[in-house]
Write a protein that holds these residues in place. Structure first.
Motif, PDB file in Angstrom:
ATOM      1  N   PRO A  22       0.831  -1.202   0.000  1.00  0.00           N
ATOM      2  CA  PRO A  22       0.000   0.000   0.000  1.00  0.00           C
ATOM      3  C   PRO A  22       0.869   1.256   0.000  1.00  0.00           C
ATOM      4  O   PRO A  22       2.046   1.209   0.356  1.00  0.00           O
ATOM      5  CB  PRO A  22      -0.787  -0.125   1.306  1.00  0.00           C
ATOM      6  CG  PRO A  22       0.122  -0.905   2.201  1.00  0.00           C
ATOM      7  CD  PRO A  22       0.855  -1.870   1.309  1.00  0.00           C
ATOM      8  N   LYS A  23       0.274   2.369  -0.365  1.00  0.00           N
ATOM      9  CA  LYS A  23       1.027   3.626  -0.469  1.00  0.00           C
ATOM     10  C   LYS A  23       1.809   4.002   0.787  1.00  0.00           C
ATOM     11  O   LYS A  23       2.947   4.453   0.689  1.00  0.00           O
ATOM     12  CB  LYS A  23       0.087   4.776  -0.841  1.00  0.00           C
ATOM     13  CG  LYS A  23      -0.003   5.013  -2.311  1.00  0.00           C
ATOM     14  CD  LYS A  23      -0.369   6.461  -2.669  1.00  0.00           C
ATOM     15  CE  LYS A  23      -1.772   6.816  -2.313  1.00  0.00           C
ATOM     16  NZ  LYS A  23      -2.123   8.184  -2.826  1.00  0.00           N
ATOM     17  N   GLU A  58      -2.823  -6.959   4.384  1.00  0.00           N
ATOM     18  CA  GLU A  58      -1.992  -7.987   5.012  1.00  0.00           C
ATOM     19  C   GLU A  58      -0.529  -7.557   5.061  1.00  0.00           C
ATOM     20  O   GLU A  58       0.185  -7.833   6.038  1.00  0.00           O
ATOM     21  CB  GLU A  58      -2.115  -9.310   4.250  1.00  0.00           C
ATOM     22  CG  GLU A  58      -3.512  -9.901   4.227  1.00  0.00           C
ATOM     23  CD  GLU A  58      -4.393  -9.325   3.131  1.00  0.00           C
ATOM     24  OE1 GLU A  58      -3.888  -8.483   2.352  1.00  0.00           O
ATOM     25  OE2 GLU A  58      -5.571  -9.706   3.050  1.00  0.00           O
ATOM     26  N   VAL A  59      -0.076  -6.872   4.026  1.00  0.00           N
ATOM     27  CA  VAL A  59       1.303  -6.381   3.975  1.00  0.00           C
ATOM     28  C   VAL A  59       1.514  -5.318   5.052  1.00  0.00           C
ATOM     29  O   VAL A  59       2.539  -5.292   5.740  1.00  0.00           O
ATOM     30  CB  VAL A  59       1.629  -5.814   2.575  1.00  0.00           C
ATOM     31  CG1 VAL A  59       3.062  -5.281   2.527  1.00  0.00           C
ATOM     32  CG2 VAL A  59       1.415  -6.882   1.503  1.00  0.00           C
ATOM     33  N   ILE A  61      -0.258  -4.951   7.872  1.00  0.00           N
ATOM     34  CA  ILE A  61      -0.311  -5.587   9.189  1.00  0.00           C
ATOM     35  C   ILE A  61       1.025  -6.250   9.517  1.00  0.00           C
ATOM     36  O   ILE A  61       1.541  -6.138  10.641  1.00  0.00           O
ATOM     37  CB  ILE A  61      -1.453  -6.627   9.235  1.00  0.00           C
ATOM     38  CG1 ILE A  61      -2.812  -5.913   9.174  1.00  0.00           C
ATOM     39  CG2 ILE A  61      -1.360  -7.497  10.487  1.00  0.00           C
ATOM     40  CD1 ILE A  61      -3.985  -6.842   8.959  1.00  0.00           C
ATOM     41  N   ASP A  62       1.607  -6.924   8.546  1.00  0.00           N
ATOM     42  CA  ASP A  62       2.889  -7.606   8.754  1.00  0.00           C
ATOM     43  C   ASP A  62       3.994  -6.609   9.065  1.00  0.00           C
ATOM     44  O   ASP A  62       4.799  -6.816   9.979  1.00  0.00           O
ATOM     45  CB  ASP A  62       3.239  -8.419   7.509  1.00  0.00           C
ATOM     46  CG  ASP A  62       4.546  -9.189   7.671  1.00  0.00           C
ATOM     47  OD1 ASP A  62       4.607 -10.069   8.554  1.00  0.00           O
ATOM     48  OD2 ASP A  62       5.508  -8.892   6.928  1.00  0.00           O
ATOM     49  N   TRP A  63       4.021  -5.498   8.320  1.00  0.00           N
ATOM     50  CA  TRP A  63       5.082  -4.497   8.539  1.00  0.00           C
ATOM     51  C   TRP A  63       4.959  -3.871   9.920  1.00  0.00           C
ATOM     52  O   TRP A  63       5.961  -3.718  10.634  1.00  0.00           O
ATOM     53  CB  TRP A  63       5.023  -3.412   7.466  1.00  0.00           C
ATOM     54  CG  TRP A  63       6.149  -2.418   7.589  1.00  0.00           C
ATOM     55  CD1 TRP A  63       7.402  -2.512   7.053  1.00  0.00           C
ATOM     56  CD2 TRP A  63       6.132  -1.201   8.338  1.00  0.00           C
ATOM     57  NE1 TRP A  63       8.164  -1.430   7.417  1.00  0.00           N
ATOM     58  CE2 TRP A  63       7.403  -0.612   8.205  1.00  0.00           C
ATOM     59  CE3 TRP A  63       5.167  -0.554   9.099  1.00  0.00           C
ATOM     60  CZ2 TRP A  63       7.730   0.603   8.802  1.00  0.00           C
ATOM     61  CZ3 TRP A  63       5.493   0.652   9.709  1.00  0.00           C
ATOM     62  CH2 TRP A  63       6.754   1.218   9.559  1.00  0.00           C
ATOM     63  N   VAL A  64       3.740  -3.523  10.331  1.00  0.00           N
ATOM     64  CA  VAL A  64       3.539  -2.904  11.642  1.00  0.00           C
ATOM     65  C   VAL A  64       3.932  -3.866  12.754  1.00  0.00           C
ATOM     66  O   VAL A  64       4.593  -3.477  13.727  1.00  0.00           O
ATOM     67  CB  VAL A  64       2.075  -2.441  11.812  1.00  0.00           C
ATOM     68  CG1 VAL A  64       1.790  -2.059  13.263  1.00  0.00           C
ATOM     69  CG2 VAL A  64       1.792  -1.259  10.895  1.00  0.00           C
TER      70      VAL A  64
END
Length: 229
Positions: A22-23, A58-59, A61-64
């Motif tokens: 995402p941006k 999902e990307v 959530i994973d990064w956070v």
């Protein structure tokens, strides 16, 4: 103080950078936009952050989850299965905001150093940050006889103001939010009509919305001079 980051957009004009993320996770000078934003929000007393996610959630959530400790503030992510618009997304936070509580809201593609403490007004339900319009084109100045006197490359037009995508709201705003729809088209016009919306102007601040590949390229050059710490 709570802050809400709107991160549900598709970022189509930034492809291929947004094909897999995402941006808010696009990296500017080595850090995702989201990290730059949280570093800035913390300077103004923000102690918790809500991220309203949609595309590639999902990307995000994973990064956070992997960077929570480094970011230094509690972060909650609310996801949506279908686009609700900015107003519908914010309305889902109603149960997380106390009566009479104020909170910041910002778009997830903004880089800035403007002073959030100036967004204060007791009578308004929402306050919009306003920044001068930067012309996307070079300007040609002509005298009364038609002689060209000057070329100005993409000047800042200080007589014209644009919505910076950064707001301060209080809990009463939930009464004016749609279940599905955008604050810019539905909530803000209604609040303005009732005299409950205020704009605070910011001159001589850094502000950039990362909407296109050109914005991305220019921000990578600019950001090291703005955020030197």
């Amino acid at each position: 103080m709570k802050a809400v980051i709107l991160a549900g957009g598709f970022g189509k004009r930034l492809r291929p950078l947004t094909d897999e993320r995402p941006k808010p996770l696009i990296e500017i000078a080595g850090k995702p936009i989201l990290e730059w934003q949280i570093r800035w929000l913390k300077k103004f007393g923000v102690t918790s952050v809500f991220i309203l996610a949609g595309y590639k959630k999902e990307v995000l959530i994973d990064w956070v989850s992997k960077n929570q400790e480094k970011l230094g503030v509690p972060i909650a992510i609310l996801t949506e299965d279908q686009p609700l618009g900015t107003g519908g997304a914010i309305k889902r936070l109603q149960g997380f905001i106390s009566p009479n509580e104020k909170f910041f809201v910002l778009n997830g593609d903004i880089l800035t150093n403007l002073d959030l403490s100036k967004l204060e007004d007791q009578k308004s339900i929402a306050i919009i940050s306003l920044v001068p319009l930067r012309s996307p084109f070079g300007i040609v100045k002509v005298d009364n006889e038609g002689n060209i006197t000057q070329f100005v490359e993409k000047p800042v037009l200080k007589d014209y103001w644009i919505n910076a995508g950064i707001y301060r709201m209080n809990s009463e705003v939930f009464e004016y939010l749609p279940e599905k729809g955008d604050i810019e088209k539905e909530t803000f016009p209604l609040l303005a009509q009732k005299g409950l919306l205020k704009g605070i102007t910011f001159n001589d601040v850094y502000w950039r919305s990362i909407d296109t590949l050109k914005d991305y390229e220019e921000a990578n050059v600019e950001i090291s001079e703005v955020f030197k710490d």
